[in-house]
Write a protein that holds these residues in place. Sequence first.
Motif, mmCIF file in Angstrom:
data_model
loop_
_atom_site.group_PDB
_atom_site.id
_atom_site.type_symbol
_atom_site.label_atom_id
_atom_site.label_comp_id
_atom_site.label_asym_id
_atom_site.label_seq_id
_atom_site.Cartn_x
_atom_site.Cartn_y
_atom_site.Cartn_z
ATOM 1 N N UNK A 121 0.832 -1.202 0.000
ATOM 2 C CA UNK A 121 0.000 0.000 0.000
ATOM 3 C C UNK A 121 0.867 1.253 0.000
ATOM 4 N N UNK A 122 1.898 1.259 0.832
ATOM 5 C CA UNK A 122 2.781 2.422 0.936
ATOM 6 C C UNK A 122 3.449 2.716 -0.397
ATOM 7 N N UNK A 123 3.890 1.655 -1.087
ATOM 8 C CA UNK A 123 4.534 1.831 -2.387
ATOM 9 C C UNK A 123 3.565 2.423 -3.408
ATOM 10 N N UNK A 124 2.335 1.930 -3.398
ATOM 11 C CA UNK A 124 1.331 2.446 -4.328
ATOM 12 C C UNK A 124 1.070 3.933 -4.125
ATOM 13 N N UNK A 125 1.140 4.369 -2.870
ATOM 14 C CA UNK A 125 0.787 5.745 -2.550
ATOM 15 C C UNK A 125 1.990 6.677 -2.443
ATOM 16 N N UNK A 126 3.175 6.162 -2.679
ATOM 17 C CA UNK A 126 4.400 6.938 -2.465
ATOM 18 C C UNK A 126 4.400 8.275 -3.199
ATOM 19 N N UNK A 127 3.866 8.300 -4.409
ATOM 20 C CA UNK A 127 3.890 9.535 -5.199
ATOM 21 C C UNK A 127 2.505 10.166 -5.318
ATOM 22 N N UNK A 128 1.599 9.766 -4.452
ATOM 23 C CA UNK A 128 0.221 10.260 -4.550
ATOM 24 C C UNK A 128 -0.302 10.639 -3.165
#
Length: 197
Positions: free
Chosen positions: A143-150
């Motif tokens: 989840x953290x990776x998915x949201x890293x740039x958002x």
Amino acid sequence: MASLRMAAAPKSDQLNACDFFAGPQTYRISAVTVGTGEQPVSVYFDGVKLPWKPCKSMMRVMMAIWQTEDGDDFVGKSVTIYNDESVTWAGAAVGGIRISHASHIKSPRKLVLRTTKKTTAEVTILPLVFEVVKITADQLAQITELLAEHDDIKTAVLAGYKISSLADFDATKFEKAIEAINKRIGDKAAALTTKGA
């Protein structure tokens, strides 16, 4: 498992008592609408296509236990509903959907409901307790990776799940969370592509 639930479901525009012959079901309320007619209220549940159209006594139960007349305040709360085979219509036992448990109450609630013009009955609604299962470290990393740039989407996701940290996700919601996050990222990417065109 070869579930017969879908095959045995009646053709209807709402949940029916016979949908619960196999036993009670627990659902989280996602929306409540009020219209007109004999069954004006429709309660929608997460993951369920058809609404539940509660009888007046069950509407009164929800208003009493959650102390609000605003259906929007029911959203996010959960109930366990079942087929009460003792419910009668025109003198015949036909069954009806009733509430046995509800979230957001701390102790059992005893209520006296009118069953007919001349009779009443006491019902007890029990607290609905969920087992909290945290997501794993690998799931949190995903989840953290998915949201890293958002960051804007991360804020929306946290607000949507009413949590302060991604680590507070319930493992049972993980797949839905990933799906929702991917959709939001996809929608944002599409919007950027359109603007840049």
